[in-house]
Design a protein around this motif. Structure first.
Motif, PDB file in Angstrom:
ATOM      1  N   ALA A   1       0.791  -1.264  -0.053  1.00 58.72           N
ATOM      2  CA  ALA A   1      -0.030  -0.014  -0.011  1.00 58.72           C
ATOM      3  C   ALA A   1       0.991   1.200   0.034  1.00 58.72           C
ATOM      4  CB  ALA A   1      -0.963   0.232   1.180  1.00 58.72           C
ATOM      5  N   VAL A   2       0.352   2.378  -0.779  1.00 57.71           N
ATOM      6  CA  VAL A   2       1.206   3.666  -0.780  1.00 57.71           C
ATOM      7  C   VAL A   2       0.162   4.471   0.002  1.00 57.71           C
ATOM      8  CG1 VAL A   2       2.239   5.417  -2.207  1.00 57.71           C
ATOM      9  CG2 VAL A   2       2.547   2.980  -2.898  1.00 57.71           C
ATOM     10  N   TYR A   3       0.822   5.093   1.066  1.00 58.26           N
ATOM     11  CA  TYR A   3       0.107   6.051   1.910  1.00 58.26           C
ATOM     12  C   TYR A   3       0.473   7.514   1.313  1.00 58.26           C
ATOM     13  CZ  TYR A   3      -1.138   8.687   6.325  1.00 58.26           C
ATOM     14  OH  TYR A   3      -1.753   9.491   7.076  1.00 58.26           O
ATOM     15  N   ASN A   4      -0.858   8.316   0.705  1.00 63.49           N
ATOM     16  CA  ASN A   4      -0.487   9.331   0.211  1.00 63.49           C
ATOM     17  C   ASN A   4      -0.445  10.702   1.379  1.00 63.49           C
ATOM     18  OD1 ASN A   4      -0.925  11.777  -1.274  1.00 63.49           O
ATOM     19  ND2 ASN A   4      -3.247  11.375  -1.467  1.00 63.49           N
ATOM     20  N   VAL A   5       0.438  11.094   1.441  1.00 64.20           N
ATOM     21  CA  VAL A   5       0.693  12.317   2.445  1.00 64.20           C
ATOM     22  C   VAL A   5       1.233  13.737   1.435  1.00 64.20           C
ATOM     23  CG1 VAL A   5       1.717  12.984   4.712  1.00 64.20           C
ATOM     24  CG2 VAL A   5       1.371  10.635   4.075  1.00 64.20           C
ATOM     25  N   ALA A   6       0.335  13.613   0.503  1.00 65.70           N
ATOM     26  CA  ALA A   6       0.918  14.688  -0.335  1.00 65.70           C
ATOM     27  C   ALA A   6      -0.370  15.479  -1.108  1.00 65.70           C
ATOM     28  CB  ALA A   6       2.000  14.378  -1.429  1.00 65.70           C
ATOM     29  N   GLY A   7      -1.475  15.323  -0.445  1.00 69.49           N
ATOM     30  CA  GLY A   7      -2.679  15.996  -1.243  1.00 69.49           C
ATOM     31  C   GLY A   7      -2.872  15.546  -2.393  1.00 69.49           C
ATOM     32  N   PRO A   8      -2.938  16.617  -3.765  1.00 68.08           N
ATOM     33  CA  PRO A   8      -3.085  16.184  -4.702  1.00 68.08           C
ATOM     34  C   PRO A   8      -2.331  15.141  -5.143  1.00 68.08           C
ATOM     35  CG  PRO A   8      -2.658  18.557  -4.499  1.00 68.08           C
ATOM     36  CD  PRO A   8      -2.543  17.947  -3.273  1.00 68.08           C
ATOM     37  N   LEU A   9      -1.072  14.957  -5.068  1.00 68.88           N
ATOM     38  CA  LEU A   9      -0.176  13.846  -5.514  1.00 68.88           C
ATOM     39  C   LEU A   9      -1.119  12.482  -5.447  1.00 68.88           C
ATOM     40  CD1 LEU A   9       1.732  15.957  -5.264  1.00 68.88           C
ATOM     41  CD2 LEU A   9       3.391  14.505  -5.018  1.00 68.88           C
ATOM     42  N   GLY A  10      -2.038  12.461  -4.466  1.00 70.14           N
ATOM     43  CA  GLY A  10      -2.756  11.143  -4.489  1.00 70.14           C
ATOM     44  C   GLY A  10      -3.383  10.517  -5.879  1.00 70.14           C
ATOM     45  N   ILE A  11      -3.966  11.694  -6.612  1.00 64.83           N
ATOM     46  CA  ILE A  11      -4.305  11.407  -7.943  1.00 64.83           C
ATOM     47  C   ILE A  11      -3.230  10.736  -8.841  1.00 64.83           C
ATOM     48  CG2 ILE A  11      -5.193  12.317 -10.034  1.00 64.83           C
ATOM     49  CD1 ILE A  11      -6.164  14.841  -8.149  1.00 64.83           C
ATOM     50  N   GLY A  12      -1.884  10.908  -8.680  1.00 61.78           N
ATOM     51  CA  GLY A  12      -0.911  10.379  -9.258  1.00 61.78           C
ATOM     52  C   GLY A  12      -0.504   9.000  -8.883  1.00 61.78           C
ATOM     53  N   ILE A  13      -0.664   8.859  -7.424  1.00 59.60           N
ATOM     54  CA  ILE A  13      -0.513   7.719  -6.649  1.00 59.60           C
ATOM     55  C   ILE A  13      -1.422   6.576  -7.028  1.00 59.60           C
ATOM     56  CG2 ILE A  13      -0.610   6.559  -4.539  1.00 59.60           C
ATOM     57  CD1 ILE A  13       0.553   9.091  -3.423  1.00 59.60           C
ATOM     58  N   LEU A  14      -2.917   7.204  -7.197  1.00 64.20           N
ATOM     59  CA  LEU A  14      -3.910   5.998  -7.649  1.00 64.20           C
ATOM     60  C   LEU A  14      -3.747   5.936  -8.967  1.00 64.20           C
ATOM     61  CD1 LEU A  14      -6.515   4.992  -6.611  1.00 64.20           C
ATOM     62  CD2 LEU A  14      -7.750   6.899  -7.310  1.00 64.20           C
ATOM     63  N   GLU A  15      -3.172   6.650  -9.689  1.00 68.68           N
ATOM     64  CA  GLU A  15      -2.926   6.130 -11.160  1.00 68.68           C
ATOM     65  C   GLU A  15      -1.848   4.933 -11.378  1.00 68.68           C
ATOM     66  OE1 GLU A  15      -1.914   9.424 -13.731  1.00 68.68           O
ATOM     67  OE2 GLU A  15      -3.713  10.653 -13.672  1.00 68.68           O
ATOM     68  N   ALA A  16      -0.907   5.072 -10.275  1.00 63.20           N
ATOM     69  CA  ALA A  16       0.097   4.287 -10.440  1.00 63.20           C
ATOM     70  C   ALA A  16      -0.367   2.841  -9.849  1.00 63.20           C
ATOM     71  CB  ALA A  16       1.306   4.716  -9.546  1.00 63.20           C
ATOM     72  N   VAL A  17      -1.220   2.963  -8.785  1.00 64.21           N
ATOM     73  CA  VAL A  17      -1.869   1.814  -8.283  1.00 64.21           C
ATOM     74  C   VAL A  17      -2.569   0.925  -9.163  1.00 64.21           C
ATOM     75  CG1 VAL A  17      -3.393   0.936  -6.669  1.00 64.21           C
ATOM     76  CG2 VAL A  17      -1.782   2.383  -5.897  1.00 64.21           C
ATOM     77  N   THR A  18      -3.766   1.934  -9.999  1.00 62.63           N
ATOM     78  CA  THR A  18      -4.537   1.392 -10.969  1.00 62.63           C
ATOM     79  C   THR A  18      -3.925   0.672 -12.153  1.00 62.63           C
ATOM     80  OG1 THR A  18      -5.833   3.104 -10.607  1.00 62.63           O
ATOM     81  CG2 THR A  18      -6.470   1.991 -12.574  1.00 62.63           C
ATOM     82  N   ALA A  19      -2.682   1.390 -12.590  1.00 62.14           N
ATOM     83  CA  ALA A  19      -1.811   0.749 -13.682  1.00 62.14           C
ATOM     84  C   ALA A  19      -1.103  -0.661 -13.211  1.00 62.14           C
ATOM     85  CB  ALA A  19      -0.654   1.697 -13.946  1.00 62.14           C
ATOM     86  N   LYS A  20      -0.644  -0.645 -12.128  1.00 68.49           N
ATOM     87  CA  LYS A  20      -0.079  -1.973 -11.602  1.00 68.49           C
ATOM     88  C   LYS A  20      -1.066  -2.906 -11.398  1.00 68.49           C
ATOM     89  CE  LYS A  20       2.919  -4.186  -8.862  1.00 68.49           C
ATOM     90  NZ  LYS A  20       4.374  -4.627  -9.500  1.00 68.49           N
ATOM     91  N   LEU A  21      -2.384  -2.729 -11.080  1.00 64.70           N
ATOM     92  CA  LEU A  21      -3.246  -3.681 -10.988  1.00 64.70           C
ATOM     93  C   LEU A  21      -3.727  -4.215 -12.301  1.00 64.70           C
ATOM     94  CD1 LEU A  21      -5.908  -1.994  -8.203  1.00 64.70           C
ATOM     95  CD2 LEU A  21      -4.528  -4.287  -8.163  1.00 64.70           C
ATOM     96  N   ALA A  22      -3.656  -3.309 -13.253  1.00 68.70           N
ATOM     97  CA  ALA A  22      -4.133  -3.584 -14.716  1.00 68.70           C
ATOM     98  C   ALA A  22      -2.967  -4.482 -15.274  1.00 68.70           C
ATOM     99  CB  ALA A  22      -4.135  -2.318 -15.452  1.00 68.70           C
ATOM    100  N   LYS A  23      -1.623  -4.127 -14.909  1.00 73.43           N
ATOM    101  CA  LYS A  23      -0.585  -5.191 -15.536  1.00 73.43           C
ATOM    102  C   LYS A  23      -0.829  -6.270 -14.880  1.00 73.43           C
ATOM    103  CE  LYS A  23       3.784  -4.328 -14.879  1.00 73.43           C
ATOM    104  NZ  LYS A  23       4.921  -3.281 -14.390  1.00 73.43           N
ATOM    105  N   GLU A  24      -1.318  -6.627 -13.654  1.00 76.20           N
ATOM    106  CA  GLU A  24      -1.709  -7.991 -12.886  1.00 76.20           C
ATOM    107  C   GLU A  24      -2.970  -8.568 -13.378  1.00 76.20           C
ATOM    108  OE1 GLU A  24      -0.592  -7.568  -8.911  1.00 76.20           O
ATOM    109  OE2 GLU A  24       1.155  -6.852  -9.126  1.00 76.20           O
ATOM    110  N   GLY A  25      -3.666  -7.811 -14.364  1.00 70.92           N
ATOM    111  CA  GLY A  25      -5.029  -8.478 -14.565  1.00 70.92           C
ATOM    112  C   GLY A  25      -6.086  -8.370 -13.420  1.00 70.92           C
ATOM    113  N   ARG A  26      -5.813  -7.237 -12.479  1.00 71.50           N
ATOM    114  CA  ARG A  26      -6.856  -7.503 -11.521  1.00 71.50           C
ATOM    115  C   ARG A  26      -7.412  -5.989 -11.470  1.00 71.50           C
ATOM    116  NH1 ARG A  26      -4.408  -8.430  -6.523  1.00 71.50           N
ATOM    117  NH2 ARG A  26      -2.478  -7.902  -7.261  1.00 71.50           N
TER     118      ARG A  26
END
Lengths: 385, 354
Positions: free
Chosen positions: A217-242
């Motif tokens: 898990a990646v804890y967002n402690v940077a306000g709007p940067l969470g949008i980027g963090i969520l993109e990264a998480v989504t991309a990682k999940l997509a790569k794993e097909g989930r």
């Protein structure tokens, strides 16, 4: 249609209650649209205005050189019963202006400005961070991930509260895991200060690096940067097909659980800036306003780990902000429930246990205020593998 | 009478362009249901209609005059120096760095200004040398150097000059090194005098010295200038040095003269943009050192009044910026078209030669 609109407009004007007060909401350069800190300040102010019949004027800042003139201008107009400065970045400017206008009431979120006409509202971020830290630590151990992650903004003292609490919580969670399962957990912490609260791409890059190394898990402690963090998480999940985590993001400030379709943000460390703003307006409205420090923690719901009711509230918030639509509501709720139920029950019970212990004072979470104190906490909870 | 027309034509053009810009801004506001008239009343009342507003306008103008000078002197000599932004960061860093030393008041400020100017010059040195001796186009190199400066400054703010107890900013400029406020309770500091002085200085340089004449000649027609014995290398280096010095000073006057923090914030959020805004100001001021002063004050006034547009006229921030953009763009257009025309003509000549 037009006539109907006109009629309702007239009706609205006629039925408008007498204006009970006016509040100026001064935002830092982060500004609105972060679905987090600043939007929360707006939300709380808006709710208070609706409840007490106040009017709000929102003032954004183009650069940080605008803080002082913005606050001073608002005070100069003499039209505001309260001026709320959202964010510690405005503290220096407020320190300058507050004594120039001794009869103007001010409130500042996230910083202490010691003048008799300023209400300083601060949060016990370390308490909430400890809860999400414990959750992350237990998740990593349970799912066999080598790391938990955190992406922070600019290295400022307020963020030390988050980092310190998170470290403490992870450590507590790993110990709890060993206690419950009898197995040894080998989990480390990946942490980075990106130096920005606005560069979303940096948040994404930092989160990608942590996820690649195996952060659960990646804890967002940077306000709007969470949008980027969520993109990264989504991309990682997509790569794993989930679609659903792990890996997850942990939200901050607002309840961000609804973002990413409800199954990628495992929980949020809510820092209720809205409660702070609401409280300040309420105090002025009821005539109980006085300068000083108001500290909001787990105890008075200033910080909290997100629960079901918060999800419902903040789906409304997301719909209002235009990030999601009404059609998404049911799906997000279903996804969220499924995500949380997939996590072993004992983990949630352990998080509750930690909360109870913090509330009772049995556990005191470290609250580093300076770089030296932060270094000491880092030394105590190094969390390396 | 033609000389009179030559002098008045740009002013007339600018006034006309300004009116068009105001009209476009009004249309934008109208289209989104805001009241342009009351918004403009607030805008101008709060920028030029009160002592405080005027002081704010002048305070905002201070760094812009200096960065606009960088672009203007370059453009006069046929160079498109986009690098004021990066030079300005280095100047701000230089001014803050000098605060690490203990020196008597006055001398301290003077040395800090010198240090900032030197930092700006140094930052322009490599693009200048590349242009003078290798023909590397300064638009490319100065834009690249802006990024280098951006990240170097980021690093310096976060690691070297950082305030140990307030990690969101650098150390504050020492009290002995601050530019005093000219009016209590405003942002207006002695920096405006520094900026005005350099505008005057560069005007004298460009129009009343031989070397300045040579620089302008090189800008107007590089081939003729070379034929006439002007060294293009010398001109490039000199113009870059002057431009770098004033851009460095822009960063310095901002951190040394702007209350309350007298420091650079992490992320450079309190200084970022002056270099680029300066290009717009230079265009509005018809890339003339003296034209730049009213242009910068107008621009600064727009910024000051815009703050109140949110507060008093209820026009949201994004809308205010769109309106500002329309006005600035319209005002910059006459000069922009002129520069592009010259540029196009030169390209054509080059193509015909090839």
């Amino acid at each position: 249609m037009k006539r109907f609109l006109l009629a309702s407009l007239v009706l609205a004007v006629l039925s408008m209650p007498v204006l009970a007060g006016r509040v100026a909401l001064i935002l830092d350069v982060g500004g609105r649209g972060d679905l987090s800190f600043n939007d929360m300040g707006f939300k709380g102010t808006e709710e208070a205005c609706a409840d007490f019949g106040w009017e709000m004027v929102e003032i954004q800042s183009a650069t940080s050189a605008d803080y002082l003139p913005n606050i001073r201008n608002a005070a100069r107009t003499g039209k505001f019963d309260l001026i709320i400065c959202v964010g510690f970045l405005l503290a220096d400017a407020l320190s300058e202006v507050a004594p120039e206008f001794p009869n103007q009431k001010f409130a500042i979120i996230d910083a202490v400005v010691s003048h008799p006409n300023v209400l300083s509202i601060v949060f016990e971020e370390q308490e909430g961070s400890a809860l999400v830290g414990a959750l992350a630590g237990m998740l990593a151990a349970e799912y066999g991930y080598p790391y938990v992650g955190v992406v922070l903004g600019i290295e400022i003292p307020v963020l030390y509260h988050f980092e310190g609490g998170y470290r403490f919580g992870i450590d507590w969670g790993l110990k709890k895991y060993e206690e419950v399962t009898g197995k040894k957990a080998d989990v480390g912490l990946l942490w980075v200060y990106t130096g920005t609260f606005s560069d979303i791409a940096k948040g994404k890059a930092a989160a990608e690096a942590q996820l690649e190394q195996g952060a659960v898990a990646v804890y967002n402690v940077a306000g709007p940067l969470g949008i980027g963090i969520l993109e990264a998480v989504t991309a990682k999940l997509a790569k794993e097909g989930r679609e659903a985590g792990p890996p997850f993001m942990i939200g901050v400030d607002a309840n961000q659980d609804w973002m990413g379709d409800g199954n990628k943000v495992v929980a949020s460390m809510m820092k209720r800036v809205d409660v702070g703003c609401y409280t300040a307006i309420k105090m002025v409205h009821e005539g109980t306003f006085q300068g000083g420090v108001l500290s909001l923690g787990l105890k008075n719901k200033g910080v909290a780990i997100s629960r079901y009711q918060d999800l419902l509230d903040f789906i409304d918030f997301g719909i209002k902000a235009g990030a999601i639509t009404e059609a998404d509501r049911e799906r997000i709720i279903e996804n969220w429930k499924a995500m949380r139920e997939a996590i072993p029950q004992w983990i949630w019970q352990a998080v509750d246990e930690l909360e109870v212990k913090i509330l009772s004072g049995e556990i005191v979470v470290p609250k580093p205020e300076t770089r030296e104190e932060m270094l000491a906490v880092r030394a105590e909870y190094p969390l390396t593998r | 009478m033609s000389w009179l027309w030559r002098g008045f034509r740009p002013i007339l053009e600018s006034v006309l362009a300004g009116l068009i810009g105001l009209g476009a801004g009004a249309l934008i506001m109208r289209a989104w249901g805001y009241h342009p008239w009351s918004a403009y009343v607030v805008l101008f009342k709060e920028s030029f209609g009160s002592g405080y507003g005027l002081a704010s306008a002048l305070a905002n103008a201070t760094p812009l005059i200096l960065t606009a000078l960088t672009f203007a002197i370059g453009a006069r000599a046929g160079l498109f120096i986009i690098g004021a932004e990066g030079m300005m960061y280095m100047g701000a860093m230089g001014a803050v760095a000098l605060s690490l030393f203990k020196l008597p008041a006055g001398i301290h400020a003077l040395l800090a200004l010198l240090c900032a100017a030197a930092a700006g010059i140094l930052w322009g040195l490599i693009p200048a040398l590349l242009r003078a001796y290798r023909g590397v186009h300064e638009v490319i190199s100065t834009i690249m150097f802006n990024w280098l400066s951006h990240f170097l400054a980021f690093y310096l703010v976060a690691n070297v000059l950082v305030d140990p107890v307030r990690a969101e900013k650098t150390l504050s400029v020492a009290k002995t090194s601050r530019l005093p406020l000219l009016m209590r309770g405003t942002d207006l500091s002695l920096g405006i005098v520094v900026a005005g002085f350099f505008a005057l200085l560069l005007y004298v340089f460009l129009w009343h010295t031989v070397i300045g004449y040579e620089a302008r000649a090189a800008g107007a027609n590089p081939h003729a200038a070379r034929y006439g014995g002007v060294s293009p290398q010398k001109t490039v280096l000199l113009v870059f040095a002057l431009g770098g010095a004033v851009a460095g000073l822009a960063g310095a006057v901002e951190v040394m003269g702007r209350p309350p923090t007298y420091a650079v914030y992490s992320g450079l959020t309190n200084i970022a943009g002056f270099g680029f805004d300066g290009i717009g100001v230079a265009m509005i001021g018809r890339i003339h050192p003296l034209g730049i002063i009213p242009a910068a004050v107008f621009y600064g006034g727009l910024q000051a009044g815009a703050r109140l547009m949110q507060m008093e006229a209820g026009v949201p921030f994004e809308m205010v910026r769109a309106v500002q953009g329309a006005i600035v763009l319209a005002l910059a257009l006459p000069e922009l078209t002129r520069i592009l025309k010259v540029f196009g003509r030169r390209l054509k000549v080059r193509r015909e030669q090839a």
